[in-house]
Design a protein around this motif. Sequence first.
Motif, short mmCIF file in Angstrom:
data_model
loop_
_atom_site.label_atom_id
_atom_site.label_comp_id
_atom_site.label_asym_id
_atom_site.label_seq_id
_atom_site.Cartn_x
_atom_site.Cartn_y
_atom_site.Cartn_z
N LEU A 187 0.86 -1.18 0.00
CA LEU A 187 0.00 0.00 0.00
C LEU A 187 0.89 1.23 0.00
O LEU A 187 1.87 1.29 0.75
CB LEU A 187 -0.89 0.02 1.24
N SER A 198 -8.49 0.77 1.91
CA SER A 198 -9.13 -0.39 1.29
C SER A 198 -10.08 -1.02 2.30
O SER A 198 -9.71 -1.22 3.45
CB SER A 198 -8.08 -1.42 0.89
N TRP A 257 -12.03 -4.37 3.37
CA TRP A 257 -11.98 -5.82 3.15
C TRP A 257 -13.00 -6.51 4.05
O TRP A 257 -13.02 -6.31 5.25
CB TRP A 257 -10.59 -6.36 3.49
N TRP A 288 -10.83 -1.88 7.46
CA TRP A 288 -10.34 -0.80 6.60
C TRP A 288 -8.85 -0.69 6.83
O TRP A 288 -8.40 -0.64 7.98
CB TRP A 288 -11.03 0.51 6.95
N SER A 307 -4.99 1.14 5.47
CA SER A 307 -4.31 2.19 4.73
C SER A 307 -2.87 2.25 5.23
O SER A 307 -2.56 1.80 6.33
CB SER A 307 -5.01 3.53 4.95
N TRP A 331 -12.57 5.72 2.26
CA TRP A 331 -12.77 4.31 1.95
C TRP A 331 -12.91 4.13 0.45
O TRP A 331 -13.42 4.99 -0.23
CB TRP A 331 -14.03 3.78 2.57
N THR A 332 -12.51 2.97 -0.07
CA THR A 332 -12.74 2.70 -1.48
C THR A 332 -12.86 1.22 -1.79
O THR A 332 -13.91 0.64 -1.66
CB THR A 332 -11.63 3.29 -2.38
N TRP A 333 -11.80 0.58 -2.15
CA TRP A 333 -11.75 -0.70 -2.80
C TRP A 333 -11.87 -1.90 -1.86
O TRP A 333 -11.44 -1.84 -0.73
CB TRP A 333 -10.42 -0.75 -3.54
N MET A 334 -12.46 -3.02 -2.34
CA MET A 334 -12.57 -4.24 -1.56
C MET A 334 -12.17 -5.43 -2.43
O MET A 334 -12.81 -5.69 -3.44
CB MET A 334 -14.01 -4.43 -1.07
#
Length: 103
Positions: free
Chosen positions: A9, A16, A18, A61, A63, A93-96
């Motif tokens: 990262l 991210s 998850w 989450w 980062s 927050w964004t991607w999983m």
Amino acid sequence: MREIRTFELEHREPASAWRVAQPLAVNVLAGELWLTVEGDAEDYWLAAGETFELKRGAVAWLSAGREGARLSLTVASGAGDTVRVERRRTPRWTWMPRWLLTA
């Protein structure tokens, strides 16, 4: 045999999200990792060499800190605690990753 996945990262990369399909151990290999789990009032900062275990069904989450972060995910047997805890500002927050999603 067990599966181990490695991720990198970058600093300033959006957090991210998850969803954990099976218990996982998050192992910080390099840098610093911010981690928070939905339903847990704490934010965690993990340094290289530290581990955090996530329960099945958890939404976490993640980062990177200023130096970025390299981490591995390993299937774990249960849930545990981290060594060091520190409060910091929450990133966006964004991607999983799809492989972590529960059915």
